[in-house]
Design a protein around this motif. Structure first.
Motif, PDB file in Angstrom:
ATOM      1  N   LYS A   1     -51.744   9.019  17.650  1.00  0.00           N
ATOM      2  CA  LYS A   1     -53.078   8.081  17.180  1.00  0.00           C
ATOM      3  C   LYS A   1     -54.049   7.821  18.377  1.00  0.00           C
ATOM      4  N   GLY A   2     -53.655   8.233  19.473  1.00  0.00           N
ATOM      5  CA  GLY A   2     -54.487   8.045  20.741  1.00  0.00           C
ATOM      6  C   GLY A   2     -54.233   6.732  21.454  1.00  0.00           C
ATOM      7  N   ASN A   3     -53.130   5.969  21.120  1.00  0.00           N
ATOM      8  CA  ASN A   3     -52.530   4.875  21.602  1.00  0.00           C
ATOM      9  C   ASN A   3     -52.018   5.100  22.989  1.00  0.00           C
ATOM     10  N   GLN A   4     -52.749   5.149  24.170  1.00  0.00           N
ATOM     11  CA  GLN A   4     -51.984   5.867  25.451  1.00  0.00           C
ATOM     12  C   GLN A   4     -51.007   4.631  25.934  1.00  0.00           C
ATOM     13  N   LYS A   5     -51.554   3.309  25.985  1.00  0.00           N
ATOM     14  CA  LYS A   5     -50.620   2.424  26.675  1.00  0.00           C
ATOM     15  C   LYS A   5     -49.032   2.068  26.113  1.00  0.00           C
ATOM     16  N   PRO A   6     -49.021   1.858  24.816  1.00  0.00           N
ATOM     17  CA  PRO A   6     -47.785   1.691  24.042  1.00  0.00           C
ATOM     18  C   PRO A   6     -46.936   2.936  24.203  1.00  0.00           C
ATOM     19  N   TYR A   7     -47.864   4.379  23.907  1.00  0.00           N
ATOM     20  CA  TYR A   7     -47.141   5.569  24.237  1.00  0.00           C
ATOM     21  C   TYR A   7     -46.349   5.693  25.741  1.00  0.00           C
ATOM     22  N   PHE A   8     -47.115   5.194  26.593  1.00  0.00           N
ATOM     23  CA  PHE A   8     -46.297   5.455  28.033  1.00  0.00           C
ATOM     24  C   PHE A   8     -45.275   4.462  28.118  1.00  0.00           C
ATOM     25  N   ILE A   9     -45.483   3.088  27.568  1.00  0.00           N
ATOM     26  CA  ILE A   9     -44.226   2.297  27.848  1.00  0.00           C
ATOM     27  C   ILE A   9     -43.020   2.915  26.987  1.00  0.00           C
ATOM     28  N   LEU A  10     -43.194   3.024  25.848  1.00  0.00           N
ATOM     29  CA  LEU A  10     -42.002   3.689  24.991  1.00  0.00           C
ATOM     30  C   LEU A  10     -41.483   5.107  25.579  1.00  0.00           C
TER      31      LEU A  10
END
Length: 120
Positions: free
Chosen positions: A29-38
Motif C-alpha cells: 500500500k506504500g505505507n513506509q513507516k509501519p512497514y519499516f517498524i514491522l
C-alpha cells in the motif's frame, strides 16, 4: 525449560507470520513507516525463532524430522525476508511474486505439519 522454549517457539511462529503479512500489506500500500517498524520487529523474531529452534534441537538430540523442519524453517525465513526486501527495492515482478508466494505457502504448511507431528 524445554516446555518454555517450545511455547515461545510456537507463539513466535504465529506472531512472525502475522508480522510478515501485515508488513507486506503495508509495503504494497506504500505505507513506509509501519512497514519499516514491522520489518525490524520481524527480524527480531527471526532471531528468536532460530535461537529457540536450536535449543529445542539440542534438547531433542537432533532427530531427523526436526532437522528437516529446521532447514525448511530457515528457508521460510529466507523467503519472507526476500519477499519484503525485493518488494521494497521494486525488483519483484508478478511472476516472481507468484513463485515466492507459492514457496511461502508450501514451506509454511510443511513446517507447521512437521512441528505438530502430523507428518514425519
Amino acid at each position: 525449560m524445554y516446555t518454555v522454549m517450545d511455547m515461545i517457539h510456537r507463539a513466535g511462529w504465529l506472531i512472525l507470520v502475522i508480522l510478515f503479512l501485515v508488513a507486506y500489506i503495508n509495503l504494497a500500500k506504500g505505507n513506509q513507516k509501519p512497514y519499516f517498524i514491522l520489518h525490524q520487529i520481524a527480524r527480531l523474531f527471526y532471531i528468536v525463532m532460530i535461537v529457540t529452534g536450536v535449543y529445542m534441537l539440542f534438547g531433542l538430540g537432533f532427530p531427523v524430522a526436526y532437522i528437516i523442519k529446521a532447514v525448511l524453517a530457515l528457508w521460510l525465513i529466507y523467503i519472507m525476508e526476500a519477499m519484503l526486501g525485493r518488494t521494497k527495492r521494486g525488483v519483484m515482478t508478478d511472476s516472481m511474486k507468484k513463485y515466492y508466494w507459492l514457496q511461502f505457502v508450501i514451506a509454511l504448511i510443511v513446517v507447521v505439519l512437521i512441528g505438530f507431528g502430523v507428518i514425519l
